[in-house]
Design a protein around this motif. Structure first.
Motif, mmCIF file in Angstrom:
data_model
loop_
_atom_site.group_PDB
_atom_site.id
_atom_site.type_symbol
_atom_site.label_atom_id
_atom_site.label_comp_id
_atom_site.label_asym_id
_atom_site.label_seq_id
_atom_site.Cartn_x
_atom_site.Cartn_y
_atom_site.Cartn_z
ATOM 1 N N UNK A 145 11.920 -1.855 -0.022
ATOM 2 C CA UNK A 145 11.381 -1.376 -1.014
ATOM 3 C C UNK A 145 11.514 -2.110 -2.263
ATOM 4 N N UNK A 146 10.697 -1.719 -3.312
ATOM 5 C CA UNK A 146 11.240 -2.539 -4.583
ATOM 6 C C UNK A 146 10.141 -3.611 -4.754
ATOM 7 N N UNK A 147 10.427 -4.359 -5.929
ATOM 8 C CA UNK A 147 9.053 -5.355 -6.426
ATOM 9 C C UNK A 147 8.924 -6.520 -5.344
ATOM 10 N N UNK A 148 9.690 -6.831 -4.414
ATOM 11 C CA UNK A 148 9.443 -7.823 -3.542
ATOM 12 C C UNK A 148 8.690 -7.430 -2.602
ATOM 13 N N UNK A 149 8.549 -6.153 -2.291
ATOM 14 C CA UNK A 149 7.656 -5.699 -1.137
ATOM 15 C C UNK A 149 6.448 -5.032 -1.737
ATOM 16 N N UNK A 150 5.970 -5.091 -2.996
ATOM 17 C CA UNK A 150 4.987 -4.459 -3.423
ATOM 18 C C UNK A 150 3.492 -5.129 -2.798
ATOM 19 N N UNK A 151 3.729 -6.247 -2.399
ATOM 20 C CA UNK A 151 2.433 -6.779 -1.757
ATOM 21 C C UNK A 151 2.235 -6.733 -0.307
ATOM 22 N N UNK A 152 3.314 -5.950 0.217
ATOM 23 C CA UNK A 152 2.940 -5.466 1.751
ATOM 24 C C UNK A 152 2.398 -4.035 1.701
ATOM 25 N N UNK A 153 2.393 -3.127 0.842
ATOM 26 C CA UNK A 153 1.984 -1.949 0.885
ATOM 27 C C UNK A 153 0.703 -1.716 0.144
ATOM 28 N N UNK A 154 -0.441 -1.218 0.646
ATOM 29 C CA UNK A 154 0.029 -0.381 1.916
ATOM 30 C C UNK A 154 -0.429 -1.114 3.087
ATOM 31 N N UNK A 155 -0.638 -2.337 3.135
ATOM 32 C CA UNK A 155 -0.695 -3.231 3.873
ATOM 33 C C UNK A 155 -1.294 -4.685 3.157
ATOM 34 N N UNK A 156 -0.454 -5.691 3.961
ATOM 35 C CA UNK A 156 -0.882 -7.039 3.212
ATOM 36 C C UNK A 156 -2.554 -7.189 3.124
ATOM 37 N N UNK A 157 -3.093 -6.916 4.084
ATOM 38 C CA UNK A 157 -4.860 -7.224 4.046
ATOM 39 C C UNK A 157 -5.355 -6.164 3.097
ATOM 40 N N UNK A 159 -3.793 -5.283 0.239
ATOM 41 C CA UNK A 159 -3.277 -5.960 -1.113
ATOM 42 C C UNK A 159 -4.152 -7.180 -1.408
ATOM 43 N N UNK A 160 -4.450 -8.000 -0.412
ATOM 44 C CA UNK A 160 -5.223 -9.054 -0.546
ATOM 45 C C UNK A 160 -6.740 -8.657 -1.024
ATOM 46 N N UNK A 161 -7.154 -7.553 -0.449
ATOM 47 C CA UNK A 161 -8.622 -7.194 -0.580
ATOM 48 C C UNK A 161 -8.600 -6.722 -1.786
ATOM 49 N N UNK A 162 -7.636 -6.034 -2.675
ATOM 50 C CA UNK A 162 -7.652 -5.709 -3.753
ATOM 51 C C UNK A 162 -7.594 -6.573 -4.974
ATOM 52 N N UNK A 163 -6.713 -7.510 -4.386
ATOM 53 C CA UNK A 163 -6.625 -8.698 -5.569
ATOM 54 C C UNK A 163 -7.818 -9.502 -5.634
ATOM 55 N N UNK A 164 -8.432 -9.612 -4.587
ATOM 56 C CA UNK A 164 -9.480 -10.668 -4.741
ATOM 57 C C UNK A 164 -11.086 -9.885 -4.715
ATOM 58 N N UNK A 165 -10.974 -8.704 -4.762
ATOM 59 C CA UNK A 165 -12.369 -7.922 -5.027
ATOM 60 C C UNK A 165 -12.799 -8.130 -6.296
ATOM 61 N N UNK A 166 -13.970 -8.492 -6.566
ATOM 62 C CA UNK A 166 -14.482 -8.785 -7.938
ATOM 63 C C UNK A 166 -14.744 -7.439 -8.498
ATOM 64 N N UNK A 167 -14.042 -6.831 -9.602
ATOM 65 C CA UNK A 167 -14.202 -5.926 -10.485
ATOM 66 C C UNK A 167 -15.022 -5.875 -11.584
ATOM 67 N N UNK A 168 -16.212 -5.416 -11.338
ATOM 68 C CA UNK A 168 -17.217 -5.423 -12.555
ATOM 69 C C UNK A 168 -17.387 -3.993 -13.162
ATOM 70 N N UNK A 169 -16.580 -3.686 -14.144
ATOM 71 C CA UNK A 169 -16.350 -2.470 -14.775
ATOM 72 C C UNK A 169 -17.740 -2.261 -15.714
ATOM 73 N N UNK A 170 -18.162 -1.142 -15.984
ATOM 74 C CA UNK A 170 -19.258 -1.002 -16.812
ATOM 75 C C UNK A 170 -18.942 -1.016 -18.241
#
Length: 172
Positions: A145-157, A159-170
């Protein structure tokens, strides 16, 4: 002994009880052996037809741990049972031996026990194949738990998808 065999009582009863085993109907123990060592790349004559960065053959490591491999093999052997947990038993120069606690979800003693009947739900079919057992959560990086494990939740994949998805807000 064969690679996967049933053992009447657990060899380590204290450990098995800590992991949820009860000496009652519906619970059983299987012993599985897994060959030790890393994963060799399965290519013919060690030839990889690609870039030199992918030419490694021998010093590769499998993504999952051997305990989860043992759980999966025992579960394939007994398709109707559910994997509750597992523990290390012994090892020699060639194999590691694990004991896997299996539960029969159709047994009345299991279905009527409020402490274990959660495993009877259909969402727990083949938990070991989806990395939901203790060994599976460990290789997925979900132990801490903690800030070292935030990139592992909910899963590594995820987290990677959320960080690399292009977000074009209105309104940006």
């Amino acid at each position: 002994f064969p690679p996967i065999c049933r053992v009447p009582p657990p060899t380590r009863p204290d450990k098995a009880r800590r992991l949820g085993y009860k000496a009652k109907q519906g619970f059983c123990i299987y012993r599985a052996r897994v060959r030790r060592g890393g994963r060799k790349r399965p290519v013919s004559k060690g030839i990889v037809y690609g870039k030199p960065v992918h030419c490694g053959i021998t010093k590769l490591k499998f993504a999952r741990n051997l305990r989860s491999v043992a759980e999966e093999r025992a579960a394939r052997r007994c398709g109707a049972l559910r994997v509750l947990n597992s523990y290390w038993l012994n090892q020699d120069s060639v194999y590691k031996y694990y004991e896997i606690i299996m539960v029969d979800p159709m047994h009345k003693c299991v279905r009527n026990d409020p402490r274990i009947n959660w495993i009877c739900n259909p969402t727990h079919k083949h938990r070991e194949m989806r990395g939901l057992t203790s060994a599976g959560r460990k290789y997925r990086g979900l132990r801490g738990k903690g800030h070292n494990y935030t990139k592992s939740r909910p899963s590594k994949r995820a987290t990677w998808r959320n960080n690399n998805r292009l977000s074009l807000k209105r309104y940006r």
